[in-house]
Design a protein around this motif. Structure first.
Motif, PDB file in Angstrom:
ATOM      1  N   GLY A 272      36.578  39.998  28.898  1.00  0.00           N
ATOM      2  CA  GLY A 272      36.141  40.255  30.276  1.00  0.00           C
ATOM      3  C   GLY A 272      36.997  39.522  31.280  1.00  0.00           C
ATOM      4  O   GLY A 272      37.372  40.080  32.323  1.00  0.00           O
ATOM      5  N   ASP A 273      37.342  38.264  30.979  1.00  0.00           N
ATOM      6  CA  ASP A 273      38.202  37.491  31.874  1.00  0.00           C
ATOM      7  C   ASP A 273      39.582  38.130  31.988  1.00  0.00           C
ATOM      8  O   ASP A 273      40.149  38.218  33.085  1.00  0.00           O
ATOM      9  CB  ASP A 273      38.345  36.045  31.386  1.00  0.00           C
ATOM     10  CG  ASP A 273      37.059  35.246  31.520  1.00  0.00           C
ATOM     11  OD1 ASP A 273      36.132  35.689  32.242  1.00  0.00           O
ATOM     12  OD2 ASP A 273      36.980  34.167  30.887  1.00  0.00           O
ATOM     13  N   ALA A 274      40.130  38.581  30.871  1.00  0.00           N
ATOM     14  CA  ALA A 274      41.441  39.227  30.881  1.00  0.00           C
ATOM     15  C   ALA A 274      41.389  40.519  31.692  1.00  0.00           C
ATOM     16  O   ALA A 274      42.306  40.819  32.462  1.00  0.00           O
ATOM     17  CB  ALA A 274      41.908  39.501  29.461  1.00  0.00           C
ATOM     18  N   ALA A 275      40.324  41.282  31.538  1.00  0.00           N
ATOM     19  CA  ALA A 275      40.176  42.527  32.292  1.00  0.00           C
ATOM     20  C   ALA A 275      40.079  42.243  33.791  1.00  0.00           C
ATOM     21  O   ALA A 275      40.688  42.950  34.598  1.00  0.00           O
ATOM     22  CB  ALA A 275      38.943  43.287  31.814  1.00  0.00           C
ATOM     23  N   ASP A 276      39.359  41.189  34.145  1.00  0.00           N
ATOM     24  CA  ASP A 276      39.256  40.815  35.562  1.00  0.00           C
ATOM     25  C   ASP A 276      40.611  40.439  36.132  1.00  0.00           C
ATOM     26  O   ASP A 276      40.948  40.793  37.265  1.00  0.00           O
ATOM     27  CB  ASP A 276      38.263  39.659  35.747  1.00  0.00           C
ATOM     28  CG  ASP A 276      36.824  40.075  35.521  1.00  0.00           C
ATOM     29  OD1 ASP A 276      36.529  41.297  35.551  1.00  0.00           O
ATOM     30  OD2 ASP A 276      35.988  39.169  35.319  1.00  0.00           O
ATOM     31  N   LYS A 277      41.415  39.717  35.354  1.00  0.00           N
ATOM     32  CA  LYS A 277      42.753  39.326  35.810  1.00  0.00           C
ATOM     33  C   LYS A 277      43.643  40.554  35.993  1.00  0.00           C
ATOM     34  O   LYS A 277      44.397  40.639  36.945  1.00  0.00           O
ATOM     35  CB  LYS A 277      43.390  38.358  34.821  1.00  0.00           C
ATOM     36  CG  LYS A 277      42.791  36.983  34.891  1.00  0.00           C
ATOM     37  CD  LYS A 277      43.444  36.029  33.891  1.00  0.00           C
ATOM     38  CE  LYS A 277      42.742  34.672  33.926  1.00  0.00           C
ATOM     39  NZ  LYS A 277      43.299  33.752  32.932  1.00  0.00           N
ATOM     40  N   LEU A 278      43.530  41.502  35.057  1.00  0.00           N
ATOM     41  CA  LEU A 278      44.317  42.723  35.180  1.00  0.00           C
ATOM     42  C   LEU A 278      43.914  43.524  36.408  1.00  0.00           C
ATOM     43  O   LEU A 278      44.768  44.091  37.086  1.00  0.00           O
ATOM     44  CB  LEU A 278      44.167  43.582  33.925  1.00  0.00           C
ATOM     45  CG  LEU A 278      44.944  43.117  32.705  1.00  0.00           C
ATOM     46  CD1 LEU A 278      44.620  43.990  31.510  1.00  0.00           C
ATOM     47  CD2 LEU A 278      46.448  43.150  32.972  1.00  0.00           C
TER      48      LEU A 278
END
Length: 68
Positions: A56-62
Motif C-alpha cells: 500500500g505504501d509503495a502504491a501511494d508513492k507511485l
C-alpha cells in the motif's frame, strides 16, 4: 493494518504463550503444541499484514509520482 488487527494478533500470540506455559507446567504436550501453533499463526498474520502495508505504501508513492 488496522489497530484492531494488531490487537487481535497480539491477543492470539499472548494466548498461545499462556497455553504453552500451562502445557509446560502440567506436562501437557498437546497444549504446548497448541500454544506454539497459536503463536506461529499470530506471527504469520502480522507478516502478511506488514506486506500489505508495504504494498500500500509503495502504491501511494507511485500515485504521487504519476500526479506530478
Amino acid at each position: 493494518m488496522s489497530l484492531g488487527d494488531r490487537i487481535g494478533n497480539k491477543a492470539e500470540d499472548l494466548g498461545g504463550k499462556a497455553k504453552e506455559a500451562t502445557g509446560n507446567v502440567t506436562g501437557d504436550e498437546k497444549l504446548q503444541a497448541e500454544g506454539k501453533t497459536d503463536q506461529a499463526k499470530a506471527g504469520l498474520k502480522d507478516a502478511v499484514e506488514d506486506v500489505k502495508d508495504a504494498v500500500g505504501d509503495a502504491a501511494d508513492k507511485l500515485k504521487g509520482v504519476f500526479k506530478k
